[in-house]
Motif scaffolding. Structure first.
Motif, short mmCIF file in Angstrom:
data_model
loop_
_atom_site.label_atom_id
_atom_site.label_comp_id
_atom_site.label_asym_id
_atom_site.label_seq_id
_atom_site.Cartn_x
_atom_site.Cartn_y
_atom_site.Cartn_z
N SER A 1 -0.96 6.39 -6.68
CA SER A 1 -0.08 5.99 -5.59
C SER A 1 -0.22 4.51 -5.29
O SER A 1 -1.26 3.90 -5.53
N GLU A 2 0.87 3.95 -4.78
CA GLU A 2 0.93 2.56 -4.35
C GLU A 2 1.69 2.52 -3.04
O GLU A 2 2.48 3.41 -2.75
N VAL A 3 1.43 1.48 -2.25
CA VAL A 3 2.16 1.31 -1.00
C VAL A 3 2.69 -0.12 -0.92
O VAL A 3 2.17 -1.04 -1.54
N ASN A 4 3.77 -0.28 -0.15
CA ASN A 4 4.30 -1.62 0.13
C ASN A 4 3.42 -2.28 1.18
O ASN A 4 3.11 -1.67 2.20
N THR A 5 3.03 -3.52 0.92
CA THR A 5 2.30 -4.32 1.91
C THR A 5 3.04 -5.63 2.10
O THR A 5 4.00 -5.92 1.37
N LYS A 6 2.59 -6.45 3.03
CA LYS A 6 3.24 -7.75 3.23
C LYS A 6 3.04 -8.67 2.03
O LYS A 6 3.73 -9.66 1.89
N HIS A 7 2.11 -8.32 1.14
CA HIS A 7 1.83 -9.12 -0.05
C HIS A 7 2.46 -8.52 -1.31
O HIS A 7 2.23 -9.02 -2.41
N GLY A 8 3.21 -7.44 -1.18
CA GLY A 8 3.81 -6.76 -2.32
C GLY A 8 3.29 -5.35 -2.46
O GLY A 8 2.65 -4.81 -1.56
N ILE A 9 3.55 -4.74 -3.59
CA ILE A 9 3.12 -3.37 -3.84
C ILE A 9 1.67 -3.37 -4.30
O ILE A 9 1.30 -4.12 -5.20
N VAL A 10 0.84 -2.54 -3.65
CA VAL A 10 -0.60 -2.49 -3.92
C VAL A 10 -1.01 -1.06 -4.28
O VAL A 10 -0.68 -0.13 -3.55
N PRO A 11 -1.74 -0.89 -5.40
CA PRO A 11 -2.26 0.45 -5.71
C PRO A 11 -3.36 0.84 -4.72
O PRO A 11 -4.10 -0.03 -4.25
N VAL A 12 -3.43 2.12 -4.39
CA VAL A 12 -4.45 2.59 -3.45
C VAL A 12 -5.24 3.73 -4.08
O VAL A 12 -4.72 4.50 -4.87
N ASN A 13 -6.51 3.82 -3.70
CA ASN A 13 -7.32 4.97 -4.13
C ASN A 13 -7.56 5.87 -2.92
O ASN A 13 -7.26 5.49 -1.78
N ASP A 14 -8.09 7.04 -3.16
CA ASP A 14 -8.22 8.07 -2.12
C ASP A 14 -9.06 7.65 -0.92
O ASP A 14 -8.87 8.15 0.17
N THR A 15 -10.01 6.74 -1.11
CA THR A 15 -10.94 6.40 -0.03
C THR A 15 -10.54 5.18 0.78
O THR A 15 -11.20 4.87 1.77
N GLU A 16 -9.47 4.49 0.40
CA GLU A 16 -9.08 3.30 1.15
C GLU A 16 -8.40 3.68 2.46
O GLU A 16 -7.63 4.64 2.53
N MET A 17 -8.69 2.90 3.50
CA MET A 17 -8.08 3.11 4.81
C MET A 17 -6.72 2.43 4.83
O MET A 17 -6.61 1.24 4.50
N ILE A 18 -5.69 3.17 5.21
CA ILE A 18 -4.33 2.66 5.19
C ILE A 18 -3.72 2.82 6.58
O ILE A 18 -3.78 3.89 7.18
N THR A 19 -3.14 1.73 7.09
CA THR A 19 -2.53 1.71 8.42
C THR A 19 -1.05 1.38 8.29
O THR A 19 -0.68 0.43 7.59
N TYR A 20 -0.20 2.15 8.97
CA TYR A 20 1.23 1.87 8.95
C TYR A 20 1.54 0.77 9.95
O TYR A 20 1.17 0.86 11.13
N VAL A 21 2.19 -0.31 9.49
CA VAL A 21 2.51 -1.43 10.38
C VAL A 21 4.01 -1.53 10.68
O VAL A 21 4.43 -2.43 11.41
N GLY A 22 4.81 -0.61 10.13
CA GLY A 22 6.23 -0.56 10.45
C GLY A 22 7.11 -1.08 9.33
O GLY A 22 6.68 -1.87 8.47
N GLY A 23 8.35 -0.66 9.34
CA GLY A 23 9.33 -1.13 8.37
C GLY A 23 8.99 -0.82 6.93
O GLY A 23 9.38 -1.57 6.04
#
Length: 74
Positions: free
Chosen positions: A46-68
């Motif tokens: 899985s990957e998520v959109n961030t303000k720096h672009g698309i970033v791959p994530v692993n199961d243990t990383e903390m992810i916060t929704y910032v909107g949009g």
């Protein structure tokens, strides 16, 4: 109607356990199937959109929704 609120935070695995992939895609997640040997460890990457672009994530990383459709990964 189920929504993810700005400021909601969890580990990547918790997000994936709580919501279906189709729902998370609406909020900026991307999922990719593994084929071959890697599929024994995880059914998808899985990957998520961030303000720096698309970033791959692993199961243990903390992810916060910032909107949009944008997430913060720590």
């Amino acid at each position: 109607m189920i929504k993810i609120r700005i400021g909601d935070r969890a580990h990547a695995r918790e997000w994936q356990d709580a919501y279906q992939a189709g729902f998370l895609k609406k909020y900026g997640w991307h999922f990719y199937q593994y084929y071959g040997r890697a599929s024994q460890e995880s059914p998808y990457a899985s990957e998520v959109n961030t303000k720096h672009g698309i970033v791959p994530v692993n199961d243990t990383e903390m992810i916060t929704y910032v909107g949009g459709g944008i997430w913060d990964v720590r």
